[in-house]
Design an enzyme around this catalytic site. Structure first.
Site, short mmCIF file in Angstrom:
data_model
loop_
_atom_site.label_atom_id
_atom_site.label_comp_id
_atom_site.label_asym_id
_atom_site.label_seq_id
_atom_site.Cartn_x
_atom_site.Cartn_y
_atom_site.Cartn_z
N HIS A 239 49.15 72.25 136.66
CA HIS A 239 48.13 72.31 135.73
C HIS A 239 47.84 73.25 134.90
O HIS A 239 48.06 73.27 133.64
CB HIS A 239 46.89 71.70 136.29
CG HIS A 239 45.58 71.72 135.52
ND1 HIS A 239 45.08 70.59 135.13
CD2 HIS A 239 44.76 72.51 135.14
CE1 HIS A 239 43.74 70.96 134.53
NE2 HIS A 239 43.75 72.13 134.19
N GLU A 240 48.02 74.56 135.63
CA GLU A 240 47.59 75.74 134.88
C GLU A 240 48.90 76.47 134.16
O GLU A 240 48.61 76.98 133.08
CB GLU A 240 46.99 76.90 135.94
CG GLU A 240 45.81 76.40 136.50
CD GLU A 240 44.73 76.36 135.78
OE1 GLU A 240 44.74 76.80 134.49
OE2 GLU A 240 43.69 75.57 135.82
#
Length: 627
Positions: A416-417
């Site tokens: 995600h990051e």
């Protein structure tokens, strides 16, 4: 009004609930000190400044630039050269400001109790307030130009080409821009209005201490936000119940302070909305991205119309876990307890890289470089900011903060990051500074696309029934926490600001009652609502970035559609997606997403996402029933 290129860079965060956890070795009962974390698992903030002498040099350079930009005041109407020179200098100020603040703030986030970086962050914020004041005249002066003169300047000077979307967006919001004197006053108070968020951060991450709680082995460990997110998933119900009770009772003991802090943040946003002549705080928050209010309200109504699958999921979880009654602390534990989905960080790196291969070789090369070159701060340490975020800085690569805990959801947070990170990388390397920063509305798309690609990769790869049950549960939890839960947060904010705008007093009792009401509405009658849950609102940092969280839902819905196109479409679909990543803030978010292949002005992407939730839930039910 269109804000200056952000001097306080947006911290793009995965919610701390269910996305991060303990990084300390299981054998240790205490959260490790920063010095105990090996160097290869720490980000390299020296990539911004090799030492603090260089930081101070830029700090001094910024002061000089602030004096220089004042010389353009009352001259922007004289020539296109004056206008361009002023805007270029403001860009330089923005770039330097972003680097100064990123360096100080990220060092502070390593250890919120570090007085040195608390002071450095405060020193930077004070100068940034001066920066806003020094440049406050620019937009009012541009808006004072007759539109035809601005067009003439643009035709005369090719250097102004990069600013055409900026000009158009600024003119669109002309009615909300004040006089130069009024803009200067607002800029001068920016450091003061930052106080509610700063107080929340210091209270939640530096001052507040959690008690000891029971560990998986029956011993006692120090509870922390990071450890809570691991303990709440424990197969041992007593472990997760105690963690839940200890964490939320700690927040409850400060509920009046948190209520006063949140109330101050709400009043700040009301003040800005009224001063800038918006009809509501919601309108003021959405207008800068040119997002219609109906996108927000339609989201809530669309989810309201699809609550039955969520409530069916709660009932299924109660049955599958063989519980006489289900509590909120039971929702996070996996349905399948005897499946090992332990994923050490080194294995997560391989999974993430493999799952993102559909995005092409160029994307893969940049990703590999980021994962091996000091972009990521991996593990929890004492005083470290909880949760996860990506911080993009122009002219420097992005940085990612994690609190990795060897679980599947931690691997999901990593991808995600890194989705945020590559979005920032592409934007900053493809766009000039003025259009390099993408909007919050676009921000969650790239990150969530990566999450969906990882989960689909895992489901396609794994045939073992128990592991598929585990991953299906993960998928359903992802939509529960990202779509349903964040929509509930969005409705909480909407109701909160509507009450404040009607003059209602915001108290801890009022917030508790509203929070409980919405939980009952969304989760239904099958769940027991413990008193401790009422104060959960106090724990949520995103309420200090008002009307932010709805974009997790729109981002997830857009990502669902885009991930399907990337995996099952042709090369053109992938290229359209990469073009979206490279577009930064060069157009309105709804337009950029539409060009990539998804129309977010329609409720259809949300309906498709919730239909997929219902279909995956049916698959889970069949597996659990042995059919």
């Amino acid at each position: 009004m269109l804000k200056l290129p952000k001097l306080f860079p947006l911290v793009l965060s995965a919610m701390v609930f269910g996305s991060t956890g303990n990084a300390a070795p299981a054998a240790k009962s205490q959260v490790p000190e920063r010095s105990e974390i090996p160097a290869q698992y720490k980000w390299q903030l020296s990539d911004i400044y090799a030492d603090e002498t260089l930081w101070q040099n830029d700090f001094n350079k910024l002061k000089t630039a602030l004096a220089a930009i004042g010389k353009f005041k009352n001259t922007l109407n004289q020539s296109s050269e004056n206008l361009l020179a002023c805007l270029k200098l403001r860009d330089e100020i923005g770039i330097i400001s972003g680097k100064l603040y990123a360096y100080a703030r990220m060092h502070r986030d390593e250890d919120s109790g570090n007085a040195k970086y608390q002071a450095l962050t405060g020193k930077t914020e004070a100068l940034l307030a001066e920066t806003g004041t020094a440049t406050a005249y620019i937009e009012p002066e541009i808006l004072a130009l007759p539109e035809q003169q601005l067009k003439t300047f643009s035709a005369q000077n090719a250097g102004l080409n990069d600013y055409q979307f900026y000009f158009a967006n600024l003119l669109r919001q002309k009615q909300h821009v004040l006089t130069p004197a009024e803009e200067e006053i607002l800029s001068r108070i920016s450091e003061v209005t930052q106080a509610p968020e700063n107080i929340f951060q210091m209270l939640a991450y530096a001052d507040m201490k959690f008690p000891q709680t029971i560990a998986e082995d029956g011993g006692q460990i120090q509870l922390s936000e990071g450890r809570y997110n691991a303990l709440i998933r424990s197969a041992d119900r007593n472990v997760r119940r105690q963690a839940f009770t200890n964490l939320f009772n700690t927040y409850r003991s400060y509920r009046n302070t948190y209520a006063a802090t949140l109330n101050a943040s709400v009043k700040k946003n009301l003040f800005y909305a009224k001063t800038r002549k918006y009809q509501s705080t919601l309108e003021s928050a959405l207008k800068s991205d040119n997002v219609p209010i109906e996108v927000y309200t339609n989201l809530i109504s669309t989810v309201h119309n699809n609550l039955k699958p969520l409530q069916r999921y709660v009932a299924l979880k109660k049955k599958a876990l063989n519980l006489p009654e289900i509590h909120m602390y039971d929702l996070y534990t996996p349905l399948v307890q005897d499946v090992s989905m332990n994923i050490p960080y080194e294995e997560a790196l391989i999974l993430v890289k493999d799952s993102l291969k559909p995005l092409g070789p160029e994307y893969g090369e940049i990703l590999a470089k980021g994962l091996s070159s000091g972009w990521v701060d991996v593990y929890e340490n004492r005083g470290k900011r909880t949760g996860a975020y990506c911080w993009g800085t122009h002219t420097v690569h992005p940085f990612v903060l994690l609190n990795y805990n060897d679980r599947y959801d931690a691997a999901s947070t990593l991808t995600h990051e890194m989705g945020h990170a590559l979005h920032s990388y592409y934007s900053h390397t493809s766009q000039p500074y003025v259009t390099a920063s993408y909007t919050i509305f676009s921000a969650e798309v790239a990150s969530t696309t990566n999450e969906i690609l990882l989960l689909d990769y895992m489901l396609n790869k794994i045939t073992d029934k128990q592991q598929r049950l585990y991953l299906l549960n993960q998928y359903l939890e992802q939509i529960r926490t990202t779509v349903y839960r964040q929509t509930m947060f969005a409705e909480f904010e909407l109701r909160l600001y509507e009450a404040a705008e009607q003059g209602e007093t915001i108290t801890a009792d009022m917030l508790d009652a509203l929070w409980r009401e919405l939980n009952v509405k969304y989760y239904g009658s099958d769940i027991v609502y413990d008193t401790e849950l009422n104060a959960e609102w106090a724990r949520i940092p995103h309420f200090y970035s008002h009307f932010y969280v709805y974009q997790y839902v729109t981002g997830y819905s857009a990502a669902t559609a885009l991930a399907d196109k990337i995996q099952h479409g042709g090369p053109d679909d992938r290229e359209r997606y990469l073009t979206f990543l490279k577009s930064g803030g060069s157009d309105y978010s709804l337009n950029l997403l539409k060009a990539a292949g998804v129309d977010m002005s329609s409720p259809k992407p949300i309906e498709i996402t919730l239909a997929k939730f219902s279909a995956r839930l049916a698959e889970l039910e069949k597996l659990l029933n042995g059919s």
